[in-house]
Design an enzyme around this catalytic site. Structure first.
Site, short mmCIF file in Angstrom:
data_model
loop_
_atom_site.label_atom_id
_atom_site.label_comp_id
_atom_site.label_asym_id
_atom_site.label_seq_id
_atom_site.Cartn_x
_atom_site.Cartn_y
_atom_site.Cartn_z
N ARG A 62 -36.98 57.94 -41.68
CA ARG A 62 -35.86 56.99 -41.74
C ARG A 62 -34.70 57.42 -40.85
O ARG A 62 -33.87 56.59 -40.46
CB ARG A 62 -35.44 56.75 -43.19
CG ARG A 62 -36.53 55.95 -43.95
CD ARG A 62 -36.28 55.88 -45.42
NE ARG A 62 -36.31 57.17 -46.08
CZ ARG A 62 -37.41 57.77 -46.55
NH1 ARG A 62 -38.57 57.18 -46.45
NH2 ARG A 62 -37.33 58.95 -47.12
N GLU A 99 -40.88 71.32 -52.04
CA GLU A 99 -40.92 71.63 -53.46
C GLU A 99 -42.28 72.19 -53.85
O GLU A 99 -42.38 73.12 -54.63
CB GLU A 99 -40.62 70.36 -54.27
CG GLU A 99 -40.42 70.63 -55.75
CD GLU A 99 -39.98 69.38 -56.49
OE1 GLU A 99 -39.98 69.43 -57.73
OE2 GLU A 99 -39.65 68.37 -55.85
#
Length: 179
Positions: A62, A99
């Site tokens: 994005r 993560e």
């Protein structure tokens, strides 16, 4: 008198995406609204009025949408930082932690010249891993980062603190609590 909308009003939250417990902040609704998108681009540009910026670097994916629009408004070049294997020319790579695991981003090795002033752009700042890896790539090519600009910050994940501790100027349009 009704409240004047701000950028945050155009961003929808999708519960439990992509995993249970995640509150996904979806900026595609912002991009789809012409007034909201214009507002975001104008607000991302505002702090850099009068600053020398040679190129805008957008982080996949994005950040490409935002970075292209900002580069156009500034009349400067745009450079993408992409996931490994997506750029056709000779690249340099940077690993970073996610993560759950690791990822690699790349930039063309001739995309930035030493001393060029760079604005780094993306939609969301979470842990700062992607932005940090992008910054390392830019610095390896000799680029000088003017600032990093994001629409959304998730302060609980600590990305802004990480970037600021590394000496980066960070500009965000709004914050959302939670993950």
């Amino acid at each position: 008198m009704p409240k004047k909308p701000d950028v945050k009003d155009y961003i929808r939250t999708i519960v439990d995406f992509p995993h249970e417990g995640i509150m996904f902040r979806d900026v595609t609704t912002l991009f789809a609204d012409p007034r909201g998108f214009r507002m975001a681009i104008d607000q991302m540009l505002h702090p850099y009025a009068g600053e020398q910026i040679d190129k805008v670097v957008g982080l996949e994916a994005r950040g490409f949408i935002l970075g292209g629009a900002i580069a156009h408004q500034l009349s400067v070049g745009f450079v993408p930082i992409r996931k490994k294997g997506k750029l056709p020319g000779t690249t340099i790579s940077q690993e970073y932690k996610l993560e759950y695991g690791e990822a690699i981003v790349e930039i063309h090795d001739d995309a930035i010249k030493p001393g060029e002033k760079i604005l780094v752009v993306d939609d969301l700042l979470a842990t700062g891993g992607t932005a940090g890896a992008g910054i390392k790539l830019i610095e390896r090519l000799g680029g000088e980062i003017v600032s990093c600009s994001f629409i959304v910050d998730l302060p609980e994940l600590g990305g802004r603190k990480l970037l600021e501790a590394a000496g980066m100027d960070v500009h965000v349009l709004c914050e959302f609590e939670g993950l």
